[in-house]
Design a protein around this motif. Structure first.
Motif, PDB file in Angstrom:
ATOM      1  N   LYS A   1       0.833  -1.200   0.000  1.00  0.00           N
ATOM      2  CA  LYS A   1       0.000   0.000   0.000  1.00  0.00           C
ATOM      3  C   LYS A   1       0.870   1.252   0.000  1.00  0.00           C
ATOM      4  O   LYS A   1       0.547   2.239  -0.680  1.00  0.00           O
ATOM      5  N   THR A   2       1.977   1.227   0.705  1.00  0.00           N
ATOM      6  CA  THR A   2       2.902   2.368   0.713  1.00  0.00           C
ATOM      7  C   THR A   2       3.442   2.620  -0.692  1.00  0.00           C
ATOM      8  O   THR A   2       3.487   3.766  -1.157  1.00  0.00           O
ATOM      9  N   VAL A   3       3.817   1.560  -1.395  1.00  0.00           N
ATOM     10  CA  VAL A   3       4.316   1.702  -2.767  1.00  0.00           C
ATOM     11  C   VAL A   3       3.215   2.251  -3.670  1.00  0.00           C
ATOM     12  O   VAL A   3       3.448   3.158  -4.473  1.00  0.00           O
ATOM     13  N   ILE A   4       2.018   1.715  -3.534  1.00  0.00           N
ATOM     14  CA  ILE A   4       0.884   2.181  -4.346  1.00  0.00           C
ATOM     15  C   ILE A   4       0.650   3.668  -4.111  1.00  0.00           C
ATOM     16  O   ILE A   4       0.491   4.446  -5.059  1.00  0.00           O
ATOM     17  N   ASP A   5       0.637   4.082  -2.844  1.00  0.00           N
ATOM     18  CA  ASP A   5       0.427   5.494  -2.521  1.00  0.00           C
ATOM     19  C   ASP A   5       1.529   6.370  -3.116  1.00  0.00           C
ATOM     20  O   ASP A   5       1.257   7.455  -3.635  1.00  0.00           O
ATOM     21  N   GLU A   6       2.766   5.903  -3.056  1.00  0.00           N
ATOM     22  CA  GLU A   6       3.882   6.665  -3.633  1.00  0.00           C
ATOM     23  C   GLU A   6       3.729   6.808  -5.145  1.00  0.00           C
ATOM     24  O   GLU A   6       3.925   7.890  -5.701  1.00  0.00           O
ATOM     25  N   VAL A   7       3.363   5.733  -5.817  1.00  0.00           N
ATOM     26  CA  VAL A   7       3.175   5.775  -7.266  1.00  0.00           C
ATOM     27  C   VAL A   7       1.981   6.659  -7.607  1.00  0.00           C
ATOM     28  O   VAL A   7       2.039   7.487  -8.536  1.00  0.00           O
ATOM     29  N   ARG A   8       0.903   6.525  -6.853  1.00  0.00           N
ATOM     30  CA  ARG A   8      -0.295   7.353  -7.075  1.00  0.00           C
ATOM     31  C   ARG A   8       0.049   8.845  -6.929  1.00  0.00           C
ATOM     32  O   ARG A   8      -0.343   9.658  -7.747  1.00  0.00           O
ATOM     33  N   ASN A   9       0.785   9.174  -5.862  1.00  0.00           N
ATOM     34  CA  ASN A   9       1.170  10.570  -5.637  1.00  0.00           C
ATOM     35  C   ASN A   9       2.045  11.105  -6.759  1.00  0.00           C
ATOM     36  O   ASN A   9       1.973  12.276  -7.103  1.00  0.00           O
ATOM     37  N   ARG A  10       2.865  10.257  -7.320  1.00  0.00           N
ATOM     38  CA  ARG A  10       3.784  10.687  -8.373  1.00  0.00           C
ATOM     39  C   ARG A  10       3.105  10.793  -9.735  1.00  0.00           C
ATOM     40  O   ARG A  10       3.368  11.716 -10.501  1.00  0.00           O
TER      41      ARG A  10
END
Length: 151
Positions: free
Chosen positions: A138-147
């Motif tokens: 989920k942390t990776v997903i959030d980082e990719v989403r934010n980017r």
């Protein structure tokens, strides 16, 4: 490089039927993701939460319990009920007729993992872990989403 068991595969969604068993939080999150594609979505549950009720015109809701007849003509199956035994049975039944199935509470029963999805410009980014650490994924997903999301 470490060998992995699951391969990320993008498939044409137009006309494909997805059956989601369950009407709670997990089912709602997954239906919301599926609505970004051209699937025909059917939710089978005795009750659906408010978030799903608000989206009800975008999928078919069958007010009922799991019955193997609902697997007929399905292309993809999601077992998201609050009953672990029912989810397990859905997984067994779906696999017995060669359907791809995700069992939300048992990674060993899955024939595919449901990805985190990020839409950006003309791209769709799918992210999945190995089923061991959902928080890290989920942390990776959030980082990719934010980017990327909204680019």
């Amino acid at each position: 490089m470490k060998s992995r068991e699951f391969f990320p595969l993008f498939v044409r969604t137009s006309g494909r039927k997805v059956v989601v068993f369950g009407g709670g939080n997990v089912a709602a999150r997954r239906v919301k993701t599926l609505l970004g594609f051209r699937f025909h979505i059917t939710v089978v549950a005795p009750h659906i939460q408010k978030e799903l009720q608000e989206l009800s015109g975008q999928f078919t809701w069958i007010c009922g319990q799991y019955d193997p007849k609902y697997l007929e003509h399905a292309d993809l199956v999601l077992a998201c009920t609050s009953d672990r035994e029912v989810n397990q049975q859905i997984g067994i039944d779906a696999k017995s007729i060669n359907l791809l199935v995700n069992v939300c509470d048992n990674k060993e029963a899955c024939s595919f993992y449901f990805p985190g999805v990020v839409f950006c410009r003309d791209a769709t980014i799918g992210i999945a872990g190995n089923g061991d650490d959902h928080k890290a994924v989920k942390t990776v997903i959030d980082e990719v989403r934010n980017r990327f999301e909204g680019d």
